[in-house]
Design a protein around this motif. Structure first.
Motif, PDB file in Angstrom:
ATOM      1  N   ALA A   1     -11.159  32.619  44.747  1.00  0.00           N
ATOM      2  CA  ALA A   1     -12.503  33.503  44.962  1.00  0.00           C
ATOM      3  C   ALA A   1     -12.163  34.785  45.650  1.00  0.00           C
ATOM      4  O   ALA A   1     -12.879  35.749  45.436  1.00  0.00           O
ATOM      5  CB  ALA A   1     -13.714  32.681  45.950  1.00  0.00           C
ATOM      6  N   ASP A   2     -10.898  34.949  46.259  1.00  0.00           N
ATOM      7  CA  ASP A   2     -10.764  36.047  46.790  1.00  0.00           C
ATOM      8  C   ASP A   2      -9.355  36.891  46.100  1.00  0.00           C
ATOM      9  O   ASP A   2      -8.466  37.133  46.848  1.00  0.00           O
ATOM     10  CB  ASP A   2     -10.250  35.537  48.447  1.00  0.00           C
ATOM     11  N   ARG A   3      -9.071  36.385  44.901  1.00  0.00           N
ATOM     12  CA  ARG A   3      -8.284  36.903  44.030  1.00  0.00           C
ATOM     13  C   ARG A   3      -7.758  38.429  44.172  1.00  0.00           C
ATOM     14  O   ARG A   3      -6.546  38.529  44.078  1.00  0.00           O
ATOM     15  CB  ARG A   3      -8.170  36.326  42.751  1.00  0.00           C
ATOM     16  N   ALA A   4      -8.767  39.245  44.258  1.00  0.00           N
ATOM     17  CA  ALA A   4      -8.670  40.674  44.245  1.00  0.00           C
ATOM     18  C   ALA A   4      -7.865  41.087  45.600  1.00  0.00           C
ATOM     19  O   ALA A   4      -6.924  42.107  45.381  1.00  0.00           O
ATOM     20  CB  ALA A   4      -9.981  41.507  44.438  1.00  0.00           C
ATOM     21  N   LEU A   5      -7.837  40.443  46.534  1.00  0.00           N
ATOM     22  CA  LEU A   5      -6.981  40.930  47.654  1.00  0.00           C
ATOM     23  C   LEU A   5      -5.599  40.373  47.419  1.00  0.00           C
ATOM     24  O   LEU A   5      -4.782  41.062  47.665  1.00  0.00           O
ATOM     25  CB  LEU A   5      -7.344  40.117  49.035  1.00  0.00           C
ATOM     26  N   LEU A   6      -5.251  39.510  46.644  1.00  0.00           N
ATOM     27  CA  LEU A   6      -3.950  39.010  46.358  1.00  0.00           C
ATOM     28  C   LEU A   6      -3.547  40.091  45.513  1.00  0.00           C
ATOM     29  O   LEU A   6      -2.131  40.433  45.437  1.00  0.00           O
ATOM     30  CB  LEU A   6      -3.818  37.765  45.871  1.00  0.00           C
ATOM     31  N   ASP A   7      -4.131  40.236  44.417  1.00  0.00           N
ATOM     32  CA  ASP A   7      -3.859  41.330  43.543  1.00  0.00           C
ATOM     33  C   ASP A   7      -3.571  42.732  44.158  1.00  0.00           C
ATOM     34  O   ASP A   7      -2.494  43.349  43.757  1.00  0.00           O
ATOM     35  CB  ASP A   7      -4.895  41.337  42.281  1.00  0.00           C
ATOM     36  N   ARG A   8      -4.144  42.957  44.969  1.00  0.00           N
ATOM     37  CA  ARG A   8      -3.912  44.271  45.769  1.00  0.00           C
ATOM     38  C   ARG A   8      -2.612  44.085  46.468  1.00  0.00           C
ATOM     39  O   ARG A   8      -1.785  45.147  46.433  1.00  0.00           O
ATOM     40  CB  ARG A   8      -5.117  44.601  46.783  1.00  0.00           C
ATOM     41  N   TYR A   9      -2.322  43.124  47.088  1.00  0.00           N
ATOM     42  CA  TYR A   9      -1.163  43.009  47.732  1.00  0.00           C
ATOM     43  C   TYR A   9       0.110  43.033  46.822  1.00  0.00           C
ATOM     44  O   TYR A   9       1.166  43.662  46.841  1.00  0.00           O
ATOM     45  CB  TYR A   9      -1.068  41.715  48.672  1.00  0.00           C
ATOM     46  N   LEU A  10       0.133  42.460  45.459  1.00  0.00           N
ATOM     47  CA  LEU A  10       1.077  42.329  44.552  1.00  0.00           C
ATOM     48  C   LEU A  10       1.001  43.623  43.748  1.00  0.00           C
ATOM     49  O   LEU A  10       2.453  44.163  43.489  1.00  0.00           O
ATOM     50  CB  LEU A  10       0.494  41.397  43.407  1.00  0.00           C
ATOM     51  N   ALA A  11       0.207  44.498  43.855  1.00  0.00           N
ATOM     52  CA  ALA A  11       0.391  45.877  43.181  1.00  0.00           C
ATOM     53  C   ALA A  11       1.194  46.739  44.300  1.00  0.00           C
ATOM     54  O   ALA A  11       1.802  47.427  43.758  1.00  0.00           O
ATOM     55  CB  ALA A  11      -1.160  46.452  43.057  1.00  0.00           C
ATOM     56  N   ALA A  12       0.893  46.564  45.740  1.00  0.00           N
ATOM     57  CA  ALA A  12       1.770  47.079  46.569  1.00  0.00           C
ATOM     58  C   ALA A  12       3.252  46.623  46.483  1.00  0.00           C
ATOM     59  O   ALA A  12       3.941  47.638  46.608  1.00  0.00           O
ATOM     60  CB  ALA A  12       1.073  46.915  48.162  1.00  0.00           C
ATOM     61  N   LEU A  13       3.453  45.361  46.351  1.00  0.00           N
ATOM     62  CA  LEU A  13       4.612  45.123  46.040  1.00  0.00           C
ATOM     63  C   LEU A  13       5.376  45.723  44.902  1.00  0.00           C
ATOM     64  O   LEU A  13       6.521  46.046  44.815  1.00  0.00           O
ATOM     65  CB  LEU A  13       4.977  43.668  45.739  1.00  0.00           C
ATOM     66  N   ALA A  14       4.591  45.707  43.578  1.00  0.00           N
ATOM     67  CA  ALA A  14       4.989  46.396  42.523  1.00  0.00           C
ATOM     68  C   ALA A  14       5.675  47.876  42.826  1.00  0.00           C
ATOM     69  O   ALA A  14       6.433  48.361  42.191  1.00  0.00           O
ATOM     70  CB  ALA A  14       3.979  46.076  41.388  1.00  0.00           C
ATOM     71  N   ALA A  15       4.825  48.316  43.467  1.00  0.00           N
ATOM     72  CA  ALA A  15       4.700  49.883  43.974  1.00  0.00           C
ATOM     73  C   ALA A  15       5.887  50.362  45.109  1.00  0.00           C
ATOM     74  O   ALA A  15       6.243  51.434  45.321  1.00  0.00           O
ATOM     75  CB  ALA A  15       3.542  50.809  44.134  1.00  0.00           C
ATOM     76  N   ALA A  16       6.390  49.227  45.756  1.00  0.00           N
ATOM     77  CA  ALA A  16       6.966  49.427  46.736  1.00  0.00           C
ATOM     78  C   ALA A  16       8.226  50.290  46.756  1.00  0.00           C
ATOM     79  O   ALA A  16       9.104  49.819  45.811  1.00  0.00           O
ATOM     80  CB  ALA A  16       7.426  48.218  47.497  1.00  0.00           C
ATOM     81  N   ASP A  17       8.637  51.000  47.475  1.00  0.00           N
ATOM     82  CA  ASP A  17      10.019  51.810  47.357  1.00  0.00           C
ATOM     83  C   ASP A  17      11.014  51.313  48.582  1.00  0.00           C
ATOM     84  O   ASP A  17      10.841  51.537  49.522  1.00  0.00           O
ATOM     85  CB  ASP A  17       9.531  53.081  47.926  1.00  0.00           C
ATOM     86  N   LEU A  18      11.708  50.465  47.736  1.00  0.00           N
ATOM     87  CA  LEU A  18      12.484  49.336  48.633  1.00  0.00           C
ATOM     88  C   LEU A  18      13.741  50.398  49.363  1.00  0.00           C
ATOM     89  O   LEU A  18      14.376  49.746  50.161  1.00  0.00           O
ATOM     90  CB  LEU A  18      13.258  48.540  47.566  1.00  0.00           C
ATOM     91  N   GLN A  19      13.845  51.569  48.921  1.00  0.00           N
ATOM     92  CA  GLN A  19      14.991  52.349  49.679  1.00  0.00           C
ATOM     93  C   GLN A  19      14.656  52.535  51.238  1.00  0.00           C
ATOM     94  O   GLN A  19      15.518  52.665  51.978  1.00  0.00           O
ATOM     95  CB  GLN A  19      15.361  53.616  49.044  1.00  0.00           C
ATOM     96  N   TRP A  20      13.377  52.497  51.701  1.00  0.00           N
ATOM     97  CA  TRP A  20      12.676  52.565  52.963  1.00  0.00           C
ATOM     98  C   TRP A  20      13.060  51.093  53.752  1.00  0.00           C
ATOM     99  O   TRP A  20      12.837  51.088  54.855  1.00  0.00           O
ATOM    100  CB  TRP A  20      11.292  52.929  52.918  1.00  0.00           C
ATOM    101  N   LEU A  21      13.471  50.172  53.093  1.00  0.00           N
ATOM    102  CA  LEU A  21      13.766  48.796  53.797  1.00  0.00           C
ATOM    103  C   LEU A  21      15.298  49.140  54.166  1.00  0.00           C
ATOM    104  O   LEU A  21      16.381  48.447  53.351  1.00  0.00           O
ATOM    105  CB  LEU A  21      13.721  47.629  52.895  1.00  0.00           C
ATOM    106  N   THR A  22      15.633  49.502  55.283  1.00  0.00           N
ATOM    107  CA  THR A  22      16.955  49.851  55.925  1.00  0.00           C
ATOM    108  C   THR A  22      17.594  48.657  56.879  1.00  0.00           C
ATOM    109  O   THR A  22      18.551  48.125  56.637  1.00  0.00           O
ATOM    110  CB  THR A  22      17.184  51.051  56.426  1.00  0.00           C
ATOM    111  N   ALA A  23      16.671  48.543  57.596  1.00  0.00           N
ATOM    112  CA  ALA A  23      17.068  47.472  58.446  1.00  0.00           C
ATOM    113  C   ALA A  23      16.940  45.868  58.107  1.00  0.00           C
ATOM    114  O   ALA A  23      16.243  45.566  57.002  1.00  0.00           O
ATOM    115  CB  ALA A  23      16.127  47.155  59.852  1.00  0.00           C
ATOM    116  N   ARG A  24      17.980  45.119  58.345  1.00  0.00           N
ATOM    117  CA  ARG A  24      18.028  43.629  57.866  1.00  0.00           C
ATOM    118  C   ARG A  24      16.797  42.885  57.895  1.00  0.00           C
ATOM    119  O   ARG A  24      16.317  42.006  57.035  1.00  0.00           O
ATOM    120  CB  ARG A  24      19.355  43.039  58.495  1.00  0.00           C
TER     121      ARG A  24
END
Length: 182
Positions: free
Chosen positions: A23-46
């Motif tokens: 029933a709250d699928r839209a929130l999950l979809d927003r999170y998954l969209a953020a994962l899809a668009a994530a710029d992983l080069q900013w993840l520098t720390a372990r």
């Protein structure tokens, strides 16, 4: 924050309320969209990398279950781990690929946090993994898993046999230095 909100709302004692989450699928979809668009080069720390890949994996497993809901087992979905694809950081990845990226960071504790939607897997936390609290979260996750005699560790009453999760066999190289095996 989106993933943390979903976990807080829909996870109780390691189990996901998939009916409520649908029933709250839209929130999950927003999170998954953020994962899809994530710029992983900013993840520098372990800790940033470990937390990111754990959360990404677990969110994709939840999505996979919801996409086939209701299901009895993820094993009933052909290719659940090795064929179904998710978009993370501009890449199209399977759950096995996501797990491999998390393992590549080199932290064996990730195995206690990746949740495969199976009763033998570690339980899903009701909070997202965050770099600032990752050490405490993983320590707690390992402790909870090993204390669960049906999943992690069990000592036979005779005291002569110890049962441990198959996870230790499957990922032995991650848990033990190869120099100790020879």
């Amino acid at each position: 924050r989106l993933w943390d909100t979903l976990l807080t709302r829909y996870v109780r004692q390691g189990l996901v309320d998939y009916t409520g989450l649908r029933a709250d699928r839209a929130l999950l979809d927003r999170y998954l969209a953020a994962l899809a668009a994530a710029d992983l080069q900013w993840l520098t720390a372990r800790n940033e990398q470990v937390a990111f890949w754990i959360n990404a994996y677990n969110a994709c497993v939840v999505k996979g279950v919801l996409d086939h809901y209701p299901i009895r087992s993820v094993k009933d979905v052909k290719g659940f781990f090795e064929r179904v694809r998710y978009h993370i950081g501009g890449e199209s990845l399977t759950l096995n690929d996501i797990e491999a990226k998390g393992r590549a960071v080199g932290d064996w504790r990730i195995h206690f946090a990746l949740v495969c939607a199976s009763s033998s897997c570690p339980s899903l936390r009701a909070a997202a993994y965050v770099p600032e609290r990752l050490e405490a979260q993983l320590t707690d996750q390992i402790t909870q898993f090993l204390r669960d005699a049906s999943r992690g560790l069990r000592l036979e009453p005779s005291g002569r046999v110890v049962w441990v999760s198959k996870m230790f066999q499957w990922y032995a190289k991650d848990f033990v230095s190869t120099s100790r095996l020879t």
